[in-house]
Design an enzyme around this catalytic site. Sequence first.
Site, short mmCIF file in Angstrom:
data_model
loop_
_atom_site.label_atom_id
_atom_site.label_comp_id
_atom_site.label_asym_id
_atom_site.label_seq_id
_atom_site.Cartn_x
_atom_site.Cartn_y
_atom_site.Cartn_z
N TYR A 53 0.80 -1.13 0.10
CA TYR A 53 -0.03 0.11 -0.09
C TYR A 53 0.83 1.23 0.01
O TYR A 53 1.26 1.90 1.04
CB TYR A 53 -0.98 0.18 1.25
CG TYR A 53 -1.93 -1.19 0.98
CD1 TYR A 53 -2.10 -1.79 -0.12
CD2 TYR A 53 -2.82 -1.46 2.30
CE1 TYR A 53 -3.23 -2.97 -0.11
CE2 TYR A 53 -3.82 -2.72 2.17
CZ TYR A 53 -3.71 -3.31 1.00
OH TYR A 53 -4.93 -4.31 1.00
N HIS A 128 -0.43 -12.24 0.29
CA HIS A 128 -1.42 -11.34 -0.36
C HIS A 128 -2.24 -11.92 -1.52
O HIS A 128 -3.19 -11.82 -1.54
CB HIS A 128 -0.43 -10.01 -0.92
CG HIS A 128 -1.38 -9.03 -0.69
ND1 HIS A 128 -0.80 -7.65 -0.66
CD2 HIS A 128 -2.65 -8.46 -1.32
CE1 HIS A 128 -1.77 -7.01 -0.82
NE2 HIS A 128 -2.87 -7.40 -1.18
N1 LIG Z 1 -6.33 -8.47 -0.08
C1 LIG Z 1 -6.58 -7.69 -0.99
O1 LIG Z 1 -6.22 -8.03 -2.35
C2 LIG Z 1 -7.09 -6.40 -1.09
C3 LIG Z 1 -7.50 -5.42 -2.11
C4 LIG Z 1 -8.04 -4.40 -1.84
C5 LIG Z 1 -8.52 -4.00 -0.60
N2 LIG Z 1 -7.98 -4.71 0.61
C6 LIG Z 1 -8.13 -4.17 1.80
O2 LIG Z 1 -9.59 -3.89 2.12
C7 LIG Z 1 -9.78 -2.63 2.42
C8 LIG Z 1 -11.02 -2.31 2.14
O3 LIG Z 1 -11.17 -2.10 0.69
P1 LIG Z 1 -11.22 -0.86 -0.29
O4 LIG Z 1 -10.55 0.29 0.91
O5 LIG Z 1 -10.43 -1.07 -1.41
O6 LIG Z 1 -12.59 -0.49 -0.27
P2 LIG Z 1 -14.03 -0.07 0.60
O7 LIG Z 1 -13.78 -0.46 1.78
O8 LIG Z 1 -14.99 -0.98 -0.45
O9 LIG Z 1 -14.28 1.48 0.11
C9 LIG Z 1 -13.19 2.28 0.79
C10 LIG Z 1 -13.86 3.83 0.47
O10 LIG Z 1 -15.30 3.70 0.97
C11 LIG Z 1 -15.43 4.88 1.66
N3 LIG Z 1 -16.39 4.82 2.93
C12 LIG Z 1 -15.87 4.20 3.92
N4 LIG Z 1 -16.95 4.12 4.95
C13 LIG Z 1 -17.83 4.71 4.32
C14 LIG Z 1 -19.28 5.10 4.84
N5 LIG Z 1 -19.48 4.75 5.96
N6 LIG Z 1 -19.89 5.96 4.20
C15 LIG Z 1 -19.54 6.19 2.90
N7 LIG Z 1 -18.34 5.94 2.41
C16 LIG Z 1 -17.44 5.12 3.14
C17 LIG Z 1 -13.98 5.62 1.96
O11 LIG Z 1 -14.31 6.81 1.50
P3 LIG Z 1 -13.03 8.05 2.15
O12 LIG Z 1 -11.74 7.79 1.45
O13 LIG Z 1 -13.65 9.31 1.78
O14 LIG Z 1 -13.00 7.82 3.57
C18 LIG Z 1 -13.25 4.72 1.23
O15 LIG Z 1 -12.39 5.23 0.47
C19 LIG Z 1 -8.65 -1.97 1.83
O16 LIG Z 1 -8.38 -0.55 2.64
C20 LIG Z 1 -7.59 -3.09 2.31
O17 LIG Z 1 -7.09 -2.82 3.43
C21 LIG Z 1 -7.34 -5.77 0.14
#
Ligand SMILES: NC(=O)c1ccc[n+]([C@@H]2O[C@H](COP(=O)([O-])OP(=O)(O)OC[C@H]3O[C@@H](n4cnc5c(N)ncnc54)[C@H](OP(=O)(O)O)[C@@H]3O)[C@@H](O)[C@H]2O)c1
Length: 286
Positions: A53, A128
């Site tokens: 990240y 990962h």
């Molecule tokens: N293992 C893997 O391959 C992999 C791949 C992708 C992600 N991940 C992990 O999964 C985590 C979550 O996935 P993601 O960050 O990609 O996507 P997500 O959680 O689906 O979406 C993140 C976005 O949602 C918004 N958000 C969060 N809570 C909210 C709410 N209550 N109301 C409105 N908007 C909201 C945030 O906005 P703001 O930025 O404006 O706060 C954020 O940018 C990552 O951060 C990472 O740690 C892992």
Amino acid sequence: MQTRLLGDIKVSRIGLGGMPMSIEGRPDRARSLATIHAALDAGVTLIDTADAYHLHADEVGHNETLIAEALRTWGGDSSDVLVATKGGHLRPGDGSWTVDGSPQHLREAVQASARRLGVDAIGLYQFHRPDPRVPYADSVGVLAELLDAGTIRLAGISNADPEQIRLAQEVLGGRLVSVQNQYSPAFRSSQPELDLCAELGIAFLPWSPLGGIARAGELGSRFDAFQTIADAHRVSPQQVALAWELSQAPVVIPIPGASRPESIQDSVLAVDLVLGQEELAELNGS
Ligand SMILES: NC(=O)c1ccc[n+]([C@@H]2O[C@H](COP(=O)([O-])OP(=O)(O)OC[C@H]3O[C@@H](n4cnc5c(N)ncnc54)[C@H](OP(=O)(O)O)[C@@H]3O)[C@@H](O)[C@H]2O)c1
């Protein structure tokens, strides 16, 4: 905050995903620290990160460094916070994501992550993403070595299919504690992995649980049922999505990402949102 078990460690039922604070579109450091502090203030005790990240080639582990700083500068007691990091994915700095699941890379990566996190033993270390050039058992075998050596307390995998989950459980001698796969209203094809984790008693961490950084804000407009039920409960559709994920099985621990304090403050409220059977049936079928 209600808790769930990850291995033998109690963590909050909703974690914080760190990715939005370190990749394209990331905020400044002060806002990131405020976001992590807001999560900790709200009772979040699971923070998900990865060495990959980051944006530029020379800042591997940007997010791990940020989390370590946030834990150091938070006013509360962070001894019960589990930081879950990952290795095996790389970002060369041109916007692409590559993989290296070789044992040599993973052994070096885990040491570098521990240094950045400032810990002797990493709480949860996740492989990962499978590397097609390396036998899966060889990559996961490194996690077994690291558990035996005490370099990591818990071992998990990510982006795995049912066969890989079973293989990892075998290679780890029954010590696999978590699987992190994509799962959201927009992406439900990890249901077989979720069901297998529920059967085996392994934590399932949905990644991009709101549909991903770029589309999380559109959740309500893309999925009518989530918006309608949110309106009925006077909450956000994002909270409904997280509550719906939690309802799938007791092993589910969503890790919504955030780059603003308000986002994670809203998301954690999903643990107290009770959805009726009819509502869940409607969301399941939507
Ligand atoms: N293992 C893997 O391959 C992999 C791949 C992708 C992600 N991940 C992990 O999964 C985590 C979550 O996935 P993601 O960050 O990609 O996507 P997500 O959680 O689906 O979406 C993140 C976005 O949602 C918004 N958000 C969060 N809570 C909210 C709410 N209550 N109301 C409105 N908007 C909201 C945030 O906005 P703001 O930025 O404006 O706060 C954020 O940018 C990552 O951060 C990472 O740690 C892992």
